[in-house]
Design a protein around this motif. Structure first.
Motif, short mmCIF file in Angstrom:
data_model
loop_
_atom_site.label_atom_id
_atom_site.label_comp_id
_atom_site.label_asym_id
_atom_site.label_seq_id
_atom_site.Cartn_x
_atom_site.Cartn_y
_atom_site.Cartn_z
N LEU A 8 0.84 -1.18 0.00
CA LEU A 8 0.00 0.00 0.00
C LEU A 8 0.88 1.24 0.00
CD1 LEU A 8 -2.97 0.82 0.01
CD2 LEU A 8 -2.87 0.86 2.49
N ASP A 9 0.59 2.18 -0.91
CA ASP A 9 1.41 3.38 -1.09
C ASP A 9 0.49 4.60 -1.01
OD1 ASP A 9 3.65 4.95 -1.67
OD2 ASP A 9 3.34 4.79 -3.83
N GLY A 10 -0.08 4.82 0.12
CA GLY A 10 -1.02 5.91 0.26
C GLY A 10 -2.44 5.39 0.22
N GLU A 11 -3.37 6.29 0.22
CA GLU A 11 -4.77 5.91 0.25
C GLU A 11 -5.23 5.37 -1.10
OE1 GLU A 11 -8.96 8.07 1.06
OE2 GLU A 11 -7.29 8.64 2.36
N ALA A 12 -5.50 4.07 -1.16
CA ALA A 12 -6.02 3.39 -2.36
C ALA A 12 -5.04 3.39 -3.52
CB ALA A 12 -7.37 3.97 -2.78
N LYS A 13 -3.77 3.58 -3.26
CA LYS A 13 -2.73 3.49 -4.30
C LYS A 13 -1.72 2.44 -3.86
CE LYS A 13 -4.20 6.80 -6.96
NZ LYS A 13 -4.55 6.64 -8.34
N TRP A 14 -1.09 1.80 -4.83
CA TRP A 14 -0.21 0.67 -4.56
C TRP A 14 1.13 0.86 -5.23
CZ3 TRP A 14 -1.99 -2.99 -1.24
CH2 TRP A 14 -3.34 -2.92 -0.93
N GLU A 15 2.16 0.26 -4.63
CA GLU A 15 3.47 0.22 -5.26
C GLU A 15 3.91 -1.22 -5.38
OE1 GLU A 15 7.03 1.56 -3.13
OE2 GLU A 15 5.83 1.51 -1.29
#
Length: 67
Positions: A8-15
């Motif tokens: 998880l890379d922030g709210e509702a974003k992925w890395e």
């Protein structure tokens, strides 16, 4: 073992994380982060498939070098 995984890379974003280096994966110099879920899942499938192909290729290369 799969080389690439999601984080998880922030709210509702992925890395995409490279499990070998434990760093954000890159493609063509671009960091693979801040991606929507579906895009990140597709990219992981591609990267893990390419990694598997590369691994098998190295095995065949070693076999032919031994002959």
């Amino acid at each position: 073992m799969r080389r690439y995984n999601l984080r998880l890379d922030g709210e509702a974003k992925w890395e995409i994380v490279d499990r070998v280096t434990m760093r954000t994966a890159e493609l063509g110099g671009a960091a693979l982060r801040q991606m929507p879920w579906a895009e990140a899942c597709d990219m992981i499938s591609i990267l893990n498939s390419l990694n598997a192909i590369e691994s098998v290729s190295r095995g065949y290369e070693a076999l032919t070098a031994a002959e």
